[in-house]
Design a protein around this motif. Structure first.
Motif, PDB file in Angstrom:
ATOM      1  N   THR A  79      41.124  36.315  -3.268  1.00  0.00           N
ATOM      2  CA  THR A  79      41.549  37.708  -3.390  1.00  0.00           C
ATOM      3  C   THR A  79      41.660  38.020  -4.878  1.00  0.00           C
ATOM      4  OG1 THR A  79      43.947  37.347  -3.463  1.00  0.00           O
ATOM      5  CG2 THR A  79      42.902  37.379  -1.279  1.00  0.00           C
ATOM      6  N   ASP A  80      42.275  39.125  -5.211  1.00  0.00           N
ATOM      7  CA  ASP A  80      42.468  39.461  -6.619  1.00  0.00           C
ATOM      8  C   ASP A  80      43.691  38.768  -7.201  1.00  0.00           C
ATOM      9  OD1 ASP A  80      44.217  40.911  -5.074  1.00  0.00           O
ATOM     10  OD2 ASP A  80      43.969  42.797  -6.151  1.00  0.00           O
ATOM     11  N   THR A  81      44.372  37.963  -6.390  1.00  0.00           N
ATOM     12  CA  THR A  81      45.524  37.204  -6.895  1.00  0.00           C
ATOM     13  C   THR A  81      45.324  35.713  -6.641  1.00  0.00           C
ATOM     14  OG1 THR A  81      46.706  37.659  -4.809  1.00  0.00           O
ATOM     15  CG2 THR A  81      47.171  39.100  -6.701  1.00  0.00           C
ATOM     16  N   ILE A  82      45.414  35.285  -5.385  1.00  0.00           N
ATOM     17  CA  ILE A  82      45.304  33.875  -5.012  1.00  0.00           C
ATOM     18  C   ILE A  82      44.349  33.738  -3.835  1.00  0.00           C
ATOM     19  CG2 ILE A  82      47.595  33.255  -5.869  1.00  0.00           C
ATOM     20  CD1 ILE A  82      48.676  33.638  -3.054  1.00  0.00           C
ATOM     21  N   TYR A  83      44.053  32.488  -3.448  1.00  0.00           N
ATOM     22  CA  TYR A  83      43.222  32.261  -2.263  1.00  0.00           C
ATOM     23  C   TYR A  83      44.056  32.489  -1.004  1.00  0.00           C
ATOM     24  CZ  TYR A  83      39.119  30.565  -4.698  1.00  0.00           C
ATOM     25  OH  TYR A  83      37.990  30.494  -5.486  1.00  0.00           O
ATOM     26  N   GLY A  84      43.374  32.966   0.027  1.00  0.00           N
ATOM     27  CA  GLY A  84      44.077  33.253   1.261  1.00  0.00           C
ATOM     28  C   GLY A  84      43.319  32.780   2.486  1.00  0.00           C
ATOM     29  N   PHE A  85      44.055  32.609   3.588  1.00  0.00           N
ATOM     30  CA  PHE A  85      43.472  32.423   4.910  1.00  0.00           C
ATOM     31  C   PHE A  85      43.396  33.791   5.568  1.00  0.00           C
ATOM     32  CE2 PHE A  85      45.619  28.086   4.783  1.00  0.00           C
ATOM     33  CZ  PHE A  85      44.448  27.432   4.426  1.00  0.00           C
ATOM     34  N   ALA A  86      42.260  34.083   6.182  1.00  0.00           N
ATOM     35  CA  ALA A  86      42.059  35.382   6.809  1.00  0.00           C
ATOM     36  C   ALA A  86      41.499  35.209   8.207  1.00  0.00           C
ATOM     37  CB  ALA A  86      41.116  36.251   5.971  1.00  0.00           C
ATOM     38  N   CYS A  87      41.860  36.136   9.086  1.00  0.00           N
ATOM     39  CA  CYS A  87      41.327  36.158  10.448  1.00  0.00           C
ATOM     40  C   CYS A  87      41.449  37.578  10.978  1.00  0.00           C
ATOM     41  CB  CYS A  87      42.074  35.170  11.353  1.00  0.00           C
ATOM     42  SG  CYS A  87      43.753  35.679  11.802  1.00  0.00           S
ATOM     43  N   ASP A  88      40.952  37.783  12.177  1.00  0.00           N
ATOM     44  CA  ASP A  88      41.058  39.067  12.859  1.00  0.00           C
ATOM     45  C   ASP A  88      42.525  39.345  13.183  1.00  0.00           C
ATOM     46  OD1 ASP A  88      41.005  41.211  14.606  1.00  0.00           O
ATOM     47  OD2 ASP A  88      39.533  40.330  15.975  1.00  0.00           O
ATOM     48  N   ALA A  89      43.067  40.418  12.643  1.00  0.00           N
ATOM     49  CA  ALA A  89      44.479  40.744  12.886  1.00  0.00           C
ATOM     50  C   ALA A  89      44.745  41.131  14.327  1.00  0.00           C
ATOM     51  CB  ALA A  89      44.914  41.885  11.959  1.00  0.00           C
ATOM     52  N   CYS A  90      43.700  41.394  15.088  1.00  0.00           N
ATOM     53  CA  CYS A  90      43.854  41.766  16.493  1.00  0.00           C
ATOM     54  C   CYS A  90      43.584  40.602  17.435  1.00  0.00           C
ATOM     55  CB  CYS A  90      42.939  42.935  16.834  1.00  0.00           C
ATOM     56  SG  CYS A  90      43.451  44.493  16.086  1.00  0.00           S
ATOM     57  N   SER A  91      43.431  39.402  16.907  1.00  0.00           N
ATOM     58  CA  SER A  91      43.209  38.217  17.729  1.00  0.00           C
ATOM     59  C   SER A  91      44.454  37.347  17.704  1.00  0.00           C
ATOM     60  CB  SER A  91      42.005  37.419  17.216  1.00  0.00           C
ATOM     61  OG  SER A  91      41.960  36.143  17.826  1.00  0.00           O
ATOM     62  N   ALA A  92      45.176  37.318  18.821  1.00  0.00           N
ATOM     63  CA  ALA A  92      46.396  36.503  18.887  1.00  0.00           C
ATOM     64  C   ALA A  92      46.075  35.028  18.663  1.00  0.00           C
ATOM     65  CB  ALA A  92      47.078  36.700  20.241  1.00  0.00           C
ATOM     66  N   GLY A  93      44.955  34.574  19.204  1.00  0.00           N
ATOM     67  CA  GLY A  93      44.580  33.172  19.041  1.00  0.00           C
ATOM     68  C   GLY A  93      44.304  32.817  17.589  1.00  0.00           C
ATOM     69  N   ALA A  94      43.583  33.697  16.882  1.00  0.00           N
ATOM     70  CA  ALA A  94      43.267  33.434  15.483  1.00  0.00           C
ATOM     71  C   ALA A  94      44.521  33.474  14.615  1.00  0.00           C
ATOM     72  CB  ALA A  94      42.245  34.459  14.985  1.00  0.00           C
ATOM     73  N   VAL A  95      45.392  34.431  14.890  1.00  0.00           N
ATOM     74  CA  VAL A  95      46.644  34.516  14.131  1.00  0.00           C
ATOM     75  C   VAL A  95      47.475  33.250  14.341  1.00  0.00           C
ATOM     76  CG1 VAL A  95      48.862  35.722  13.988  1.00  0.00           C
ATOM     77  CG2 VAL A  95      46.729  37.035  14.060  1.00  0.00           C
ATOM     78  N   ASN A  96      47.535  32.766  15.558  1.00  0.00           N
ATOM     79  CA  ASN A  96      48.269  31.528  15.827  1.00  0.00           C
ATOM     80  C   ASN A  96      47.678  30.343  15.070  1.00  0.00           C
ATOM     81  OD1 ASN A  96      50.470  32.191  17.388  1.00  0.00           O
ATOM     82  ND2 ASN A  96      49.354  32.058  19.313  1.00  0.00           N
ATOM     83  N   ARG A  97      46.345  30.310  14.936  1.00  0.00           N
ATOM     84  CA  ARG A  97      45.709  29.235  14.191  1.00  0.00           C
ATOM     85  C   ARG A  97      46.184  29.224  12.736  1.00  0.00           C
ATOM     86  NH1 ARG A  97      44.701  25.426  14.052  1.00  0.00           N
ATOM     87  NH2 ARG A  97      42.712  25.179  12.978  1.00  0.00           N
ATOM     88  N   ILE A  98      46.339  30.405  12.138  1.00  0.00           N
ATOM     89  CA  ILE A  98      46.828  30.465  10.757  1.00  0.00           C
ATOM     90  C   ILE A  98      48.218  29.863  10.666  1.00  0.00           C
ATOM     91  CG2 ILE A  98      47.713  32.057   9.017  1.00  0.00           C
ATOM     92  CD1 ILE A  98      45.242  33.688   9.251  1.00  0.00           C
TER      93      ILE A  98
END
Length: 274
Positions: free
Chosen positions: A89-108
């Protein structure tokens, strides 16, 4: 991007890799969290170390790409498949996923070893997208355009018509929103057509990452790692500012842009909450 309406029951197929080091041994179990408005079910993120290994992929050159426009489609496809990617990002590295996917959010949450009572921010492509996910009518015209794109997270109320799935940060009626000043991640959000859930690429409680080497142990838990080199802004992350109440702001985290952020808010007549 898959519709938010079916995200709450979405499952992500497991990829079983060769053996390797597992995640840190910290994990949490959350069954239901009471909200001040209602009680909502929350998908459990209780995953033991041995189970986390089942989500690992083999980190090879085939999974690591430069963060260039040529690889935006690859990143967007991974997001649309409900996978987690690592991005600059413009600051630090991030983990990203679909904000509308409960499964993906749980993985984070699993990858970071983070308790689910700690909310995630979202990233959108353009300032004009913010109103799809949060209430902005109380803000002076031009304020958000003066703050964003940039290293700032604005905290706003979701509102009843927010497109966000309620499984994201359940129990909270607010959401932190980012529009990073970096074309690569904004192009991913634009290609996905919705918001990305975004958080720092590190184990919870560890220092933030300014290079992909900083979170090398976590590469195998991402579908792709996109390398943007060493980021120059330091490890402070974005400045987080609460703009929920008209004319009043509250700095929730100093971050890398507190002085610039408060200067802009002052020009628009905002005062700091006492």
């Amino acid at each position: 991007m898959k519709a938010c309406a079916k995200a709450a029951r979405e499952r992500i197929p497991l990829v079983r890799p060769p053996t390797g080091r597992a995640l840190a041994r910290s994990f949490v179990t959350v069954s239901r969290l009471p909200s001040q408005h209602e009680t909502r079910s929350q998908v459990s993120c209780s995953v033991r170390v041995s189970e986390n290994a089942a989500h690992r992929i083999e980190a090879t050159d085939e999974n690591i790409f430069p963060a260039t426009i040529d690889h935006v489609v690859k990143a967007t496809d991974a997001i649309n498949r409900g996978q987690v990617i690592a991005v600059p990002t413009d600051t630090i590295y991030g983990f990203a996923c679909d904000a509308c996917s409960a499964g993906a959010v749980n993985r984070i949450y699993e990858i970071k070893g983070r308790i689910q009572t700690r909310p995630l921010a979202i990233c959108v492509a353009d300032v004009s997208d913010i109103s799809r996910f949060a209430l902005v009518d109380h803000l002076p015209h031009g304020l958000l355009d003066s703050l964003l794109p940039g290293p700032v997270t604005v905290v706003l109320k979701r509102g009843e018509n927010s497109m966000l799935e309620r499984s994201l940060n359940p129990g909270l009626d607010s959401i932190g929103v980012r529009v990073p000043d970096l074309d690569f991640i904004r192009s991913i959000a634009r290609g996905a057509g919705s918001a990305l859930a975004l958080t720092s690429a590190n184990l919870s409680g560890r220092p933030s990452s300014v290079s992909v080497k900083d979170f090398e142990d976590l590469w195998p838990h991402c579908s792709y790692v996109f390398d943007g080199g060493i980021l120059p802004s330091g490890r402070a992350g974005s400045t987080i500012v609460d703009l929920i109440n008209p004319g009043v702001y509250k700095i929730l985290r100093d971050g890398s842009s507190r002085e610039e952020t408060t200067a802009v808010l002052g020009k628009f007549g905002f005062v700091e909450a006492s």
